[in-house]
Scaffold this active site. Structure first.
Site, short mmCIF file in Angstrom:
data_model
loop_
_atom_site.label_atom_id
_atom_site.label_comp_id
_atom_site.label_asym_id
_atom_site.label_seq_id
_atom_site.Cartn_x
_atom_site.Cartn_y
_atom_site.Cartn_z
CE1 TYR A 1 9.49 -38.83 -17.72
CE2 TYR A 1 11.50 -39.09 -19.03
CZ TYR A 1 10.54 -39.61 -18.16
OH TYR A 1 10.65 -40.90 -17.72
CB CYS B 1 7.16 -40.91 -12.93
SG CYS B 1 7.93 -42.22 -11.97
CG HIS C 1 -14.10 -10.90 3.68
ND1 HIS C 1 -14.33 -12.22 4.01
CD2 HIS C 1 -12.80 -10.66 3.96
CE1 HIS C 1 -13.22 -12.74 4.48
NE2 HIS C 1 -12.28 -11.82 4.47
CE LYS D 1 -3.76 -0.62 2.49
NZ LYS D 1 -4.39 -0.86 3.80
N GLY E 1 -6.15 -10.51 6.71
CA GLY E 1 -6.16 -10.87 8.14
C GLY E 1 -5.67 -9.77 9.06
CD GLU F 1 10.57 -47.44 -7.15
OE1 GLU F 1 9.54 -46.91 -6.71
OE2 GLU F 1 10.56 -48.34 -8.01
NE ARG G 1 -0.12 -45.01 -11.94
CZ ARG G 1 -0.50 -43.75 -11.68
NH1 ARG G 1 -0.09 -43.14 -10.60
NH2 ARG G 1 -1.32 -43.13 -12.50
CG ASN H 1 4.81 -40.53 -5.12
OD1 ASN H 1 5.07 -39.33 -5.09
ND2 ASN H 1 3.79 -41.04 -5.78
CG ASP H 2 7.87 -46.24 -3.36
OD1 ASP H 2 7.25 -46.06 -2.29
OD2 ASP H 2 7.60 -47.13 -4.17
CG MET I 1 -5.75 -2.88 12.96
SD MET I 1 -4.91 -1.36 13.43
CE MET I 1 -5.27 -0.33 12.03
N GLY J 1 11.24 -42.05 -9.12
CA GLY J 1 9.96 -42.34 -8.48
C GLY J 1 9.97 -41.66 -7.12
NE ARG K 1 -5.30 3.26 3.70
CZ ARG K 1 -5.30 3.50 2.40
NH1 ARG K 1 -4.70 4.59 1.92
NH2 ARG K 1 -5.87 2.65 1.57
CB SER L 1 11.47 -42.82 -14.43
OG SER L 1 10.36 -42.06 -14.02
NE ARG M 1 -5.84 -4.60 -3.36
CZ ARG M 1 -6.37 -4.65 -2.15
NH1 ARG M 1 -5.60 -4.73 -1.10
NH2 ARG M 1 -7.66 -4.61 -1.98
P1 ADP Z 1 -7.78 -2.32 3.50
O1 ADP Z 1 -6.36 -2.70 3.42
O2 ADP Z 1 -8.59 -3.19 4.37
O3 ADP Z 1 -8.38 -2.10 2.16
P2 ADP Z 1 -7.42 0.50 3.69
O4 ADP Z 1 -6.31 1.00 4.50
O5 ADP Z 1 -7.22 0.48 2.24
O6 ADP Z 1 -7.83 -0.91 4.24
O7 ADP Z 1 -8.67 1.37 4.04
C1 ADP Z 1 -9.96 0.98 3.68
C2 ADP Z 1 -10.72 2.14 3.15
O8 ADP Z 1 -10.70 3.21 4.07
C3 ADP Z 1 -10.18 2.74 1.89
O9 ADP Z 1 -10.58 2.03 0.77
C4 ADP Z 1 -10.78 4.10 1.91
O10 ADP Z 1 -12.09 4.05 1.41
C5 ADP Z 1 -10.79 4.43 3.36
N1 ADP Z 1 -9.67 5.28 3.66
C6 ADP Z 1 -8.43 4.93 4.06
N2 ADP Z 1 -7.65 6.03 4.22
C7 ADP Z 1 -8.41 7.08 3.89
C8 ADP Z 1 -8.19 8.48 3.81
N3 ADP Z 1 -7.00 8.99 4.10
N4 ADP Z 1 -9.20 9.24 3.43
C9 ADP Z 1 -10.41 8.72 3.12
N5 ADP Z 1 -10.69 7.42 3.16
C10 ADP Z 1 -9.71 6.61 3.54
MG MG Z 2 -7.71 -0.93 0.86
#
Ligand code: ADP
Ligand code: MG
Ligand code: MG
Length: 912
Positions: free
Chosen positions: A890, A870, A494, A52, A131, A784, A600, A807-808, A133, A805, A122, A803, A378
């Site tokens: 191969y 193989c 999600h 990011k 996963g 093998e 086989r 696994n064995d 924050m 093998g 962020r 060849s 991204r």
């Molecule tokens: P994630 O990695 O879960 O996508 P982000 O850090 O991208 O989390 O934040 C999620 C959303 O929060 C962004 O898509 C955006 O809509 C909002 N956001 C994050 N930073 C800002 C900011 N500086 N101004 C306005 N909205 C923001």
């Molecule tokens: Mg985001």
């Protein structure tokens, strides 16, 4: 596949790491600023700044509108843990300086009573990680600055809407309070005051809710909500770093092979506001359709909303383009229609982004009073189908080269395309429909709980997870499921994003579904579907169907074929298949196998029509008895080979002579014995006795492989005869002689192979002399056993090919039984003893060494020795890279893996 640019990082970074390790943190640049068209970092610093942060810097540099901010590096995260959850010296100062730069850039002060700067905090690891924050927005608000914001913006509703969002997010992700409390407060307020949607609430309503939230915090947290903006900031920064080691992140990393050592960066960025009224909005979009790969802008937005409203499923987002809106049969206005000027700004950005990154982008943006701001870009996650189409299209568009296209597609993702979809003519008993969030089809039992999904999958069941919506806590259950259905959420929810990434079919936002988890059922359109009932999911159409619907095999033309042609042009390794039934051999051929690497023959012996004769052969005590039983099998065995040679005409076919312990063929029940007795006229009691005699304590290390050939030579004689006769028959019929490669299993010594090869050659001479036709053939062995690898120089004197093998060879090298390894292999991988299960991905350092030893010693005495693999590893991309590096000729894998192996072999060739 995302191209890793980490190699572009200069020596500066390495030097910095070294000082880091020596403990002099204070000397280093820990914070990278960006804003107003300038940035300390750029996209090449992804390892240091996280994805990011690196892309925020890069977007700044290419002139896109990005709110100013700064990134605290991933190395600070590493240091944070190394120092026992303390910040490295110098961080506070660098943050203060960077924050002052933001203040100056936007003309507001952090904590300023009249004109407050608000920021978002962020997380951002190298690889996108759901996963981690959650983001905290509107940080910098307190009871005083909220009044300043209200006055300054002239929009009191907006100020308190922002404040309530901040309190809720901060309390949840930093103070770790249960977010349901806040949802309940809001819901009951709306109920009492008769509101249905959030946008109906006014300033006074949000003020009242803010007060209720604050009371809630005191009650649950024991302290008031933090009012000091610097406490707020450092609280959020600490929470991001700590979230690197939370359970969700841990699970996600494990699933995606992301090392613990990477760490996350923290991004602090000036807020822009999508909740400032009807000309403000927030949205997410893809530069191309992530399900189909079509070159169409694709995404969702919400007017007068902030941040994650779009993906949270609270309000239903709207389409970005008119075309998309109409194709979804959606009412209201698309962004293109509602805010055409903003849409045009977006279109320009799309073009710039794709031109610059040369890949499909997944973007997050916010519109503040008619002005577009970019918040993230991204490389977009995509289905295998979209990955293929985008890669091939981008070559046509001149954006990337063929070689780049090859590197862009994850070989394992092809698996999605090689598996069934719902047959066109199939009867569809529709239960509910929703959005086509991730394509493909699957059948499974309904389950509502992710933990239960995981348990049932472990017990070997196919399950389909049906949920209102999903969150990162559910990932293990989604992974265990064949498909995912949600009743809420859009195409970028999600569930949709994660399912696409995992290659699971998904239907999202199936609004007819009402789940009653406690009652163990869901209702849809008047029907009740109970937990455990079978349903089918068509992720390409967005349909949930009753029962197990008929499936169809995939189409292998178009983009798939185009990419495969390019892959075949660059790969050096040949790809063969492990197959013996005509169906598998044909599938393998259609998937592009260049021969059979392992046929086989024992599978052919288990055929219901033959097993009696096979048992008769095994149980007979005399050579004569065996020969007469084998005479019954010979024509059938010959026919097997005729079919294989006909399908693989002109291509090499490696046929392994009988390998498994005799033990496996013994009659198991009295009934079986009676059947053999009836078929042969032999005495039942005698048969039983013989069966007892042949019983083995440790059959895998017992009377099997070439040991059968040594003790019962007439078995291999019959097989060799069948092979030669079949080859000659096909050569005559097709005019093209097959190239049989006769493979003798489980060789440990040269002498074994010499004895058996002499017999094969003798049979060959005899058959060819009789019909007066000569065909080419080879005799070789499987490597093998460790001894075979070590004595490869001697063995190679008798062999045309080796060849591996694996696994064995893995079993015998590690002394681990593959069939019993599941009890402890998990712990071994968990504790890092093995990086991966060595039966899935080759143990390159141990088993790999034996392969290299066998190669070197074998080629020393036989320079023409052909080398292949193989085992199961022949279809594993990482192992294929090893085979390329080791110069094998191969790889051979199961038919469905052939395209995966072709692509992986091409990637291996390109990266070696
Ligand atoms: P994630 O990695 O879960 O996508 P982000 O850090 O991208 O989390 O934040 C999620 C959303 O929060 C962004 O898509 C955006 O809509 C909002 N956001 C994050 N930073 C800002 C900011 N500086 N101004 C306005 N909205 C923001
Ligand atoms: Mg985001
Ligand atoms: Mg998020």
């Amino acid at each position: 596949m995302i191209l890793d640019l980490s190699c572009l990082e200069g020596p500066k970074h390495t030097a910095q790491l070294n000082t880091f390790m020596s403990g002099t943190y204070g000397m280093n640049k820990l914070v990278y600023s960006f804003g107003a068209g300038q940035a300390d970092g750029d996209a090449s610093l992804k390892n240091l700044l996280g994805g990011k942060g690196a892309n925020l810097a890069e977007m700044n540099k290419i002139g896109l509108p990005v709110p100013p901010g700064f990134t605290i590096t991933t190395e600070v995260c590493t240091a944070f843990y190394a120092l026992g959850q303390k910040y490295p010296e110098g961080l506070a100062d660098q943050v203060r300086v960077a924050l002052a730069q933001i203040e100056q850039s936007v003309g507001r002060g952090f904590g300023d009573e009249a004109n407050p700067l608000l920021v978002s905090v962020r997380s951002g690891a190298r690889a996108s990680m759901p996963g981690m924050m959650d983001t905290v927005l509107n940080l910098g608000l307190n009871d005083v600055t909220v009044e300043g914001l209200a006055t300054q913006s002239g929009n009191r509703r907006f100020a308190f809407d922002s404040y309530r969002r901040f309190i809720q997010m901060y309390s949840h992700v930093v103070l770790e309070l249960d977010h349901h409390m806040f949802e309940d407060i809001l819901e009951s307020y709306k109920e009492v005051h008769d509101f249905t949607i959030d946008t109906d609430l006014e300033a006074g309503d949000w003020e009242a809710i803010v007060r209720a939230y604050q009371d809630g915090v005191v009650a649950a947290y024991g302290k008031p909500f933090p009012q000091d903006v610097n406490d707020q900031l450092w609280g959020a920064i600490g929470a991001v770093f700590r979230s690197w080691k939370n359970d969700r992140a841990h699970f996600y990393r494990k699933m995606h092979d992301i090392p613990e050592s990477w760490g996350t960066a923290v991004n602090v960025q000036a807020m822009v506001f999508g909740n400032m009224g009807e000309t403000s909005a927030t949205g997410v979009a893809f530069t191309r359709n992530p399900s189909t790969g079509e070159r169409l802008f694709y995404g969702e937005y919400l007017i007068n909303a902030q941040g994650e409203d779009v993906v949270a499923g609270i309000r239903t987002p709207k389409s970005i383009t008119k075309v998309q809106r109409e194709s979804m049969g959606e009412g209201g206005l698309s962004l293109q229609e509602a805010l055409p000027d903003v849409f045009n700004q977006l279109v320009e950005v799309y073009g710039q982004l794709e031109g610059h990154y040369r890949d499909m982008q997944d973007i997050e943006f916010t519109v503040e009073r008619g002005k577009l701001w970019m918040l993230q870009t991204r490389n977009g996650k995509r289905t295998a189908k979209a990955a293929l189409k985008i890669a091939v299209d981008m070559v046509d568009e001149g954006l990337i080269t063929q070689d780049e296209a090859i590197m862009r597609v994850d070989p394992m993702a092809l698996d999605q395309l090689l598996h069934p979809t719902i047959a066109p003519g199939a009867v569809r008993d529709l239960i509910a429909s929703g959005l086509p969030a991730s394509p493909g089809a699957a059948v499974g039992e309904v389950v509502f709980d992710p933990d239960e999904a995981e348990l049932m999958a472990k017990a070997g069941k196919s399950v389909i997870l049906v949920r209102e919506e999903t969150s990162p806590e559910d990932i293990h259950g989604m992974h265990a499921s064949r498909a995912i259905v949600t009743s809420r959420g859009g195409m970028t929810s999600h569930a949709a994003v994660v399912a696409r990434g995992m290659g699971r079919p998904c239907v999202s936002g199936a609004g007819d579904i009402r789940i009653d988890e406690a009652a163990g059922h869901f209702k849809a359109r008047g029907r009740v579907i109970r937990k455990g009932e079978l349903i089918s999911v068509d992720g390409s159409k967005g349909e949930v169907l009753f029962g197990a619907v008929e499936m169809e095999q995939p189409e292998l033309s178009g983009d798939f074929a185009a990419l495969m042609v390019w892959a075949d042009q660059v790969r050096r390794l040949k790809v063969r298949a492990n197959a013996e039934t005509p169906l598998d051999v044909r599938t393998a051929r259609e998937f592009g196998a260049e021969g059979i690497g392992l046929c086989r023959t024992e599978h052919m012996f288990f055929d219901a029509n033959r097993i009696a004769a096979v048992r008769e052969m095994i149980l007979s005590e005399t050579t004569q008895g065996r020969v007469s039983a084998l005479a019954k099998i010979l024509p059938m065995q010959r026919q097997d080979f005729v079919e294989i040679f006909t399908i693989m005409v002109g291509l090499p076919c490696t046929i392994r002579l009988l390998d498994p312990p005799l033990h496996e063929f013994l009659p198991h029940s009295l009934e079986d014995v009676e059947a053999v007795a009836a078929a042969t006229g032999l005495d039942k009691a005698k048969l039983l006795e013989r069966a007892k005699e042949l019983h083995e304590v440790n059959p895998m290390l017992g009377h099997r492989g070439c040991r059968l050939g040594i003790t019962f030579p007439e078995i291999y004689d019959m097989q060799a005869r069948a092979i030669f006769e079949a080859a000659i028959q096909v050569a005559k019929a097709s005019g093209q002689a097959p190239v049989p490669e006769i493979m003798i299993p489980l060789i440990a010594t040269e002498k074994e192979l010499q004895i058996l090869k002499d017999r094969v050659d003798a049979i060959g001479r005899e058959v060819m002399a009789k019909v007066g036709v000569t065909i080419a053939y080879q005799v070789g062995t499987m490597i093998e056993l460790p001894r075979a690898a070590l004595k490869a120089d001697e063995i190679a004197r008798q062999a045309d090919f080796f060849s591996f093998g694996t696994n064995d060879l893995t079993q015998t090298t590690l002394g681990i039984s593959r069939d019993d390894s599941s009890r402890f292999m998990g712990a071994y991988v968990e504790q890092g003893i093995f990086e991966k299960d060595p039966f899935v991905t080759l143990d390159q350092s141990g088993v790999g060494d034996l392969i290299k030893i066998a190669r070197d010693r074998g080629q020393a005495t036989n320079p023409n020795l052909k080398l292949g693999i193989c085992g199961e590893h022949g279809g594993d991309p990482a192992s294929i890279h090893f085979c390329e590096k080791s110069g094998l000729d191969y790889v051979s894998c199961s038919p469905y893996r052939v395209p995966i192996a072709r692509l992986a072999a091409a990637q291996a060739a390109l990266s070696s």
